[in-house]
Motif scaffolding. Structure first.
Motif, PDB file in Angstrom:
ATOM      1  N   GLN A 410      49.911  26.720  37.741  1.00  0.00           N
ATOM      2  CA  GLN A 410      50.855  25.964  39.199  1.00  0.00           C
ATOM      3  C   GLN A 410      51.274  26.955  40.031  1.00  0.00           C
ATOM      4  OE1 GLN A 410      50.387  23.150  41.926  1.00  0.00           O
ATOM      5  NE2 GLN A 410      49.051  22.878  40.639  1.00  0.00           N
ATOM      6  N   GLU A 411      52.065  27.934  38.346  1.00  0.00           N
ATOM      7  CA  GLU A 411      52.699  29.376  39.082  1.00  0.00           C
ATOM      8  C   GLU A 411      51.961  30.810  39.488  1.00  0.00           C
ATOM      9  OE1 GLU A 411      52.761  27.805  36.091  1.00  0.00           O
ATOM     10  OE2 GLU A 411      54.698  26.701  35.086  1.00  0.00           O
ATOM     11  N   MET A 412      50.754  30.520  38.989  1.00  0.00           N
ATOM     12  CA  MET A 412      50.610  31.751  39.460  1.00  0.00           C
ATOM     13  C   MET A 412      49.445  31.165  41.261  1.00  0.00           C
ATOM     14  SD  MET A 412      48.445  34.974  38.956  1.00  0.00           S
ATOM     15  CE  MET A 412      48.469  34.774  37.152  1.00  0.00           C
ATOM     16  N   MET A 413      48.801  30.193  41.212  1.00  0.00           N
ATOM     17  CA  MET A 413      48.750  30.014  42.631  1.00  0.00           C
ATOM     18  C   MET A 413      49.692  29.835  43.247  1.00  0.00           C
ATOM     19  SD  MET A 413      45.410  26.865  42.245  1.00  0.00           S
ATOM     20  CE  MET A 413      47.004  25.851  41.140  1.00  0.00           C
ATOM     21  N   LYS A 414      50.651  28.854  43.236  1.00  0.00           N
ATOM     22  CA  LYS A 414      51.794  29.474  43.896  1.00  0.00           C
ATOM     23  C   LYS A 414      52.238  30.579  44.214  1.00  0.00           C
ATOM     24  CE  LYS A 414      54.093  24.733  43.797  1.00  0.00           C
ATOM     25  NZ  LYS A 414      53.630  24.546  44.592  1.00  0.00           N
ATOM     26  N   PHE A 415      52.140  31.809  43.262  1.00  0.00           N
ATOM     27  CA  PHE A 415      52.433  32.963  43.804  1.00  0.00           C
ATOM     28  C   PHE A 415      51.555  33.472  44.297  1.00  0.00           C
ATOM     29  CE2 PHE A 415      52.787  37.912  42.502  1.00  0.00           C
ATOM     30  CZ  PHE A 415      54.481  37.674  42.990  1.00  0.00           C
ATOM     31  N   TYR A 493      42.628  32.832  37.461  1.00  0.00           N
ATOM     32  CA  TYR A 493      42.952  33.818  38.761  1.00  0.00           C
ATOM     33  C   TYR A 493      44.124  35.531  38.483  1.00  0.00           C
ATOM     34  CZ  TYR A 493      42.325  30.674  42.346  1.00  0.00           C
ATOM     35  OH  TYR A 493      41.391  29.396  42.596  1.00  0.00           O
ATOM     36  N   ALA A 494      44.551  34.642  37.197  1.00  0.00           N
ATOM     37  CA  ALA A 494      45.135  35.852  36.908  1.00  0.00           C
ATOM     38  C   ALA A 494      44.003  37.052  36.104  1.00  0.00           C
ATOM     39  CB  ALA A 494      46.205  36.001  35.047  1.00  0.00           C
ATOM     40  N   VAL A 495      42.937  36.812  35.446  1.00  0.00           N
ATOM     41  CA  VAL A 495      41.464  37.637  35.539  1.00  0.00           C
ATOM     42  C   VAL A 495      41.292  38.255  36.348  1.00  0.00           C
ATOM     43  CG1 VAL A 495      39.357  37.452  33.731  1.00  0.00           C
ATOM     44  CG2 VAL A 495      42.076  36.175  32.372  1.00  0.00           C
ATOM     45  N   ALA A 496      41.023  37.673  37.415  1.00  0.00           N
ATOM     46  CA  ALA A 496      40.259  37.997  38.450  1.00  0.00           C
ATOM     47  C   ALA A 496      41.148  39.022  39.213  1.00  0.00           C
ATOM     48  CB  ALA A 496      40.464  36.931  39.746  1.00  0.00           C
ATOM     49  N   LEU A 497      42.692  38.743  39.140  1.00  0.00           N
ATOM     50  CA  LEU A 497      43.424  39.850  39.787  1.00  0.00           C
ATOM     51  C   LEU A 497      43.443  41.091  39.276  1.00  0.00           C
ATOM     52  CD1 LEU A 497      46.364  37.600  41.137  1.00  0.00           C
ATOM     53  CD2 LEU A 497      44.317  38.902  42.213  1.00  0.00           C
ATOM     54  N   ALA A 498      43.361  41.217  37.405  1.00  0.00           N
ATOM     55  CA  ALA A 498      43.388  41.895  36.551  1.00  0.00           C
ATOM     56  C   ALA A 498      41.840  42.273  37.119  1.00  0.00           C
ATOM     57  CB  ALA A 498      42.987  41.443  35.303  1.00  0.00           C
ATOM     58  N   ASP A 555      42.697  35.375  45.787  1.00  0.00           N
ATOM     59  CA  ASP A 555      43.810  36.015  46.032  1.00  0.00           C
ATOM     60  C   ASP A 555      44.187  35.517  47.810  1.00  0.00           C
ATOM     61  OD1 ASP A 555      42.182  38.148  47.499  1.00  0.00           O
ATOM     62  OD2 ASP A 555      44.097  39.504  46.705  1.00  0.00           O
ATOM     63  N   HIS A 556      42.966  34.373  47.929  1.00  0.00           N
ATOM     64  CA  HIS A 556      42.789  34.524  49.458  1.00  0.00           C
ATOM     65  C   HIS A 556      43.455  32.550  49.125  1.00  0.00           C
ATOM     66  CE1 HIS A 556      41.372  38.675  50.397  1.00  0.00           C
ATOM     67  NE2 HIS A 556      42.219  38.386  51.191  1.00  0.00           N
ATOM     68  N   LEU A 557      44.197  32.492  48.415  1.00  0.00           N
ATOM     69  CA  LEU A 557      44.048  31.059  48.455  1.00  0.00           C
ATOM     70  C   LEU A 557      45.679  30.642  48.784  1.00  0.00           C
ATOM     71  CD1 LEU A 557      44.393  28.904  46.169  1.00  0.00           C
ATOM     72  CD2 LEU A 557      45.724  29.772  45.027  1.00  0.00           C
ATOM     73  N   ARG A 558      45.214  29.168  49.937  1.00  0.00           N
ATOM     74  CA  ARG A 558      46.140  29.480  50.953  1.00  0.00           C
ATOM     75  C   ARG A 558      46.636  27.784  50.152  1.00  0.00           C
ATOM     76  NH1 ARG A 558      46.805  31.507  55.464  1.00  0.00           N
ATOM     77  NH2 ARG A 558      45.777  32.662  56.240  1.00  0.00           N
ATOM     78  N   GLU A 559      47.899  27.344  50.631  1.00  0.00           N
ATOM     79  CA  GLU A 559      48.390  25.564  49.794  1.00  0.00           C
ATOM     80  C   GLU A 559      48.519  24.638  51.235  1.00  0.00           C
ATOM     81  OE1 GLU A 559      52.753  24.269  47.098  1.00  0.00           O
ATOM     82  OE2 GLU A 559      52.009  26.187  47.178  1.00  0.00           O
ATOM     83  N   GLY A 564      50.383  19.665  49.599  1.00  0.00           N
ATOM     84  CA  GLY A 564      50.577  20.354  47.953  1.00  0.00           C
ATOM     85  C   GLY A 564      48.907  21.378  47.623  1.00  0.00           C
ATOM     86  N   LYS A 565      48.028  20.494  47.531  1.00  0.00           N
ATOM     87  CA  LYS A 565      46.970  20.934  46.961  1.00  0.00           C
ATOM     88  C   LYS A 565      46.474  21.975  47.858  1.00  0.00           C
ATOM     89  CE  LYS A 565      45.337  16.184  46.594  1.00  0.00           C
ATOM     90  NZ  LYS A 565      44.063  15.160  46.569  1.00  0.00           N
ATOM     91  N   PHE A 566      45.961  23.243  46.829  1.00  0.00           N
ATOM     92  CA  PHE A 566      45.506  24.311  47.296  1.00  0.00           C
ATOM     93  C   PHE A 566      43.591  24.152  47.879  1.00  0.00           C
ATOM     94  CE2 PHE A 566      49.118  25.013  43.526  1.00  0.00           C
ATOM     95  CZ  PHE A 566      49.811  25.965  44.739  1.00  0.00           C
ATOM     96  N   GLU A 567      43.547  25.427  48.038  1.00  0.00           N
ATOM     97  CA  GLU A 567      42.849  25.622  49.315  1.00  0.00           C
ATOM     98  C   GLU A 567      41.305  26.171  47.786  1.00  0.00           C
ATOM     99  OE1 GLU A 567      43.279  26.282  53.443  1.00  0.00           O
ATOM    100  OE2 GLU A 567      43.559  24.560  53.630  1.00  0.00           O
ATOM    101  N   GLU A 568      41.446  25.874  47.622  1.00  0.00           N
ATOM    102  CA  GLU A 568      40.690  26.856  46.035  1.00  0.00           C
ATOM    103  C   GLU A 568      39.121  26.849  46.580  1.00  0.00           C
ATOM    104  OE1 GLU A 568      41.666  26.801  41.916  1.00  0.00           O
ATOM    105  OE2 GLU A 568      41.416  24.486  42.219  1.00  0.00           O
ATOM    106  N   LYS A 569      38.287  27.969  46.630  1.00  0.00           N
ATOM    107  CA  LYS A 569      37.226  28.511  45.888  1.00  0.00           C
ATOM    108  C   LYS A 569      36.308  28.730  44.348  1.00  0.00           C
ATOM    109  CE  LYS A 569      37.969  31.275  50.919  1.00  0.00           C
ATOM    110  NZ  LYS A 569      37.327  32.683  50.755  1.00  0.00           N
ATOM    111  N   ALA A 570      35.164  28.375  44.937  1.00  0.00           N
ATOM    112  CA  ALA A 570      34.698  28.308  43.450  1.00  0.00           C
ATOM    113  C   ALA A 570      34.421  29.406  42.618  1.00  0.00           C
ATOM    114  CB  ALA A 570      32.966  27.510  43.577  1.00  0.00           C
ATOM    115  N   MET A 571      34.585  30.407  43.148  1.00  0.00           N
ATOM    116  CA  MET A 571      33.861  31.477  42.721  1.00  0.00           C
ATOM    117  C   MET A 571      34.458  32.162  41.737  1.00  0.00           C
ATOM    118  SD  MET A 571      31.312  34.214  43.609  1.00  0.00           S
ATOM    119  CE  MET A 571      30.549  33.826  44.352  1.00  0.00           C
TER     120      MET A 571
END
Length: 601
Positions: A410-415, A493-498, A555-559, A564-571
């Motif tokens: 949740q922390e990474m997705m919210k950030f 998400y952390a791995v993808a940003l790294a 990094d194109h993640l919307r809440e 309060g749910k995140f619009e995630e992408k499967a990629m």
């Protein structure tokens, strides 16, 4: 619950065997997640090979180099172990049914003079629905029936039209038990009492009918089976009187006694015709191919055939075959049986509209599930997709087949969503959004502390300390090491940003001048940065463009501000793919040793 599955010598699983700790729940949709290449299709093949008395694994479906070794499938169900192999099937109490992609490659040969032209095409396997039920006609002779009625037999009226009515015959099968129970003497006595009352009357046929009142049938209508039959008849003939019900029931008892097998065959044919019509109606609704796809009777079987897969779209093919197979599965369900329904990656390739159609058919099965059907979806998609788009979260049982699983924190997705949600029309928001992109989400050798500006928004769950690039990169590198070390859980998400920071850093370091490096940093979007390098004669490996889709989706993640749910992408969850993982290991020059922050700083 099915607690464990053990598979030996089936396609990707060797003779050493592999244990899958699954805990499948018969009251939910069991979403089994694993990356491509894990062996989901091998698992489906094992269940598909279950026969009534043994497990039949063809040589082609055995593990490479182990065609002579035995194969087996073992289930641990509520602590008890059941095994199927080449000699036995202890899992026979569960009937397995597998739905998967039915496309296969076929070819045609054409000889032209001295040359043979071979044309390959994609074929869709026929779906074998059921055996064809032969037509059966009930012999109806009212005079024979009248001879058993008595003196006033003339009051009986023909029921021949009913015996030719498919709806009547379709429902009549529900009344077999009613006819059987009326062979008992106490019920026969009540029936004979009515005959005696009617036969004691005098007058013409019209006068007799007028004298037969509803109270003639009071006692027999206390019988549960007679009441059941009456309810059935009123569904077909809503205007039927009490005498009409008796007239029909009396004659059917005679027919049942003399033509029981023919009655059953006629009812079976009515069920078959209704089933065939239902399949054709549903195919007509879903068929957008313009090919009038429908069921056909071929060699004593009802089958659904399709055009060449090359001639229709993937979406059309997938939803048509999926819907048909679910209808076949539903038609064969029995309350006294237990089932394991395996759906092998069908949902992974459906478009949005077809996903809704597929969801509808599967939800019908779930609604009627009484704990005797294990519904198992094999997928490589992000579980979030199923929880929020297809099924209610309460009906999902999420199972990871691989020991390592991606779990977005949740922390990474919210950030990430915090930056995405900043209002670009507002000057302060726009400035912060641009700085977060420049100094945190993309590679930049210059370091700027944005923590205080982020903290000023006081967004719940958003870690302002991550506004310091050094702090944020430690978080990313720690999750990256978990990913490479096959830790039980890592944040994708952390791995993808790294991954993004690494790609950009590697290309930045290859640039020969400070001006080029400055221009690189100021270029927006990773893809444009890579094109910038190529435009300046710095070759970019193809793999960098391939993995770009992963970190770009991260990094194109919307809440959603309401749910309060995140619009995630499967990629972003494609990191589980073995090929992708090897690419990343090479990109980071991973040598089985923990990486430090310098790889992305």
């Amino acid at each position: 619950m099915i607690n464990k599955i053990r598979i030996k010598n089936v396609k990707g699983y060797s003779s050493q065997g592999k244990d899958l700790n699954v805990n499948l729940d018969p009251t939910k949709i069991n979403l089994c997640v694993a990356p491509n290449g894990f062996g989901k299709s091998s698992l489906a093949t094992a269940f598909e090979s279950l026969k009534r008395t043994r497990l039949e694994i063809s040589e082609d479906n055995k593990h490479i180099g182990e065609k002579n070794q035995p194969s087996s499938l073992t289930l641990t169900i509520d602590g008890s172990v059941y095994t199927a192999d080449g000699t036995k099937n202890e899992i026979a109490g569960y009937q397995a049914y597998v739905i998967h992609n039915r496309s296969r490659v076929d070819y045609q040969k054409q000889r032209i003079r001295n040359y043979v032209n071979v044309e390959a095409y994609l074929e869709i396997e026929d779906i074998d629905v059921c055996p064809v039920e032969s037509p059966a006609a009930i012999t109806y002779q009212i005079n024979s029936i009248k001879s058993t009625f008595g003196a006033n037999k003339k009051v009986l009226t023909t029921i021949d039209p009913l015996l030719r009515n498919s709806q009547f015959l379709y429902l009549l099968s529900n009344c077999y038990d009613d006819f059987i129970r009326f062979a008992a003497k106490k019920r026969q006595d009540k029936l004979n009492a009515i005959l005696n009352k009617i036969n004691a009357l005098h007058g013409t046929e019209e006068q007799l009918r007028a004298q037969i009142t509803d109270d003639f049938f009071t006692e027999i209508e206390e019988e549960e089976n007679y009441v059941h039959f009456k309810g059935f008849l009123l569904k077909v003939v809503p205007t039927a009187t009490c005498f009409d019900v008796f007239n029909t029931f009396f004659q059917l008892l005679y027919i049942w006694d003399h033509q029981k097998d023919t009655v059953k065959r006629a009812c079976n044919r009515a069920h078959y015709e209704r089933y065939k019509q239902r399949i054709d109606d549903n195919l007509k609704l879903l068929d957008t191919t313009g090919r009038s796809i429908c069921s056909k009777e071929l060699n004593g079987r009802l089958v659904v055939t399709y055009p060449h897969a090359n001639d229709i779209s993937n979406g059309q093919r997938d939803v048509l075959t999926f819907a048909t197979e679910l209808m076949v599965f539903k038609a064969g369900l029995r309350l006294d049986k237990k089932y394991i329904l395996i759906i092998d990656e069908v949902f992974d390739y459906l478009d949005d509209a077809n996903t809704m159609a597929a969801q509808y058919y599967l939800s019908q099965i779930v609604k009627k599930n009484q704990g005797n059907i294990y519904v198992v979806l094999l997928t490589h998609l992000n579980p979030y997709y199923f929880r929020n788009y297809i099924f209610n979260e309460k009906v999902i049982n999420q199972v990871y087949l691989e020991d390592t699983m991606p779990v977005a924190t949740q922390e990474m997705m919210k950030f990430i969503a915090f930056r995405q949600g900043l209002d670009k029309k507002n000057a302060n928001d726009k400035a912060l959004e641009e700085d977060m992109s420049c100094y945190i989400f993309h590679y930049n050798p210059q370091v700027i502390d944005l923590s205080s500006r982020i903290a000023a928004y006081a967004k719940p769950g958003v870690k302002s300390t991550w506004g310091r690039p050094a702090v944020f990169k430690v978080v990313l590198i720690n999750e990256l090491n978990k990913y490479f070390e096959d830790a039980p859980v890592y944040d994708p998400y952390a791995v993808a940003l790294a991954l993004r920071l690494r790609v950009e850093k590697v290309m930045y370091d290859k640039l020969g001048s400070e001006q080029l490096k400055n221009d690189f940093v100021e270029t927006h979007k990773t893809n444009e940065k890579l094109k910038f390098c190529e435009d300046n004669n710095i070759p970019v490996p193809d793999a960098y463009f391939i993995v770009n889709a992963i970190h770009n989706s991260s990094d194109h993640l919307r809440e959603n501000p309401v749910t309060g749910k995140f619009e995630e992408k499967a990629m972003v969850y494609k990191l589980q793919n073995g090929v992708i993982k090897n690419v990343l290991k090479k990109l980071f020059n991973y040598q089985e040793q923990a990486l430090d922050v310098s790889t992305i700083s």
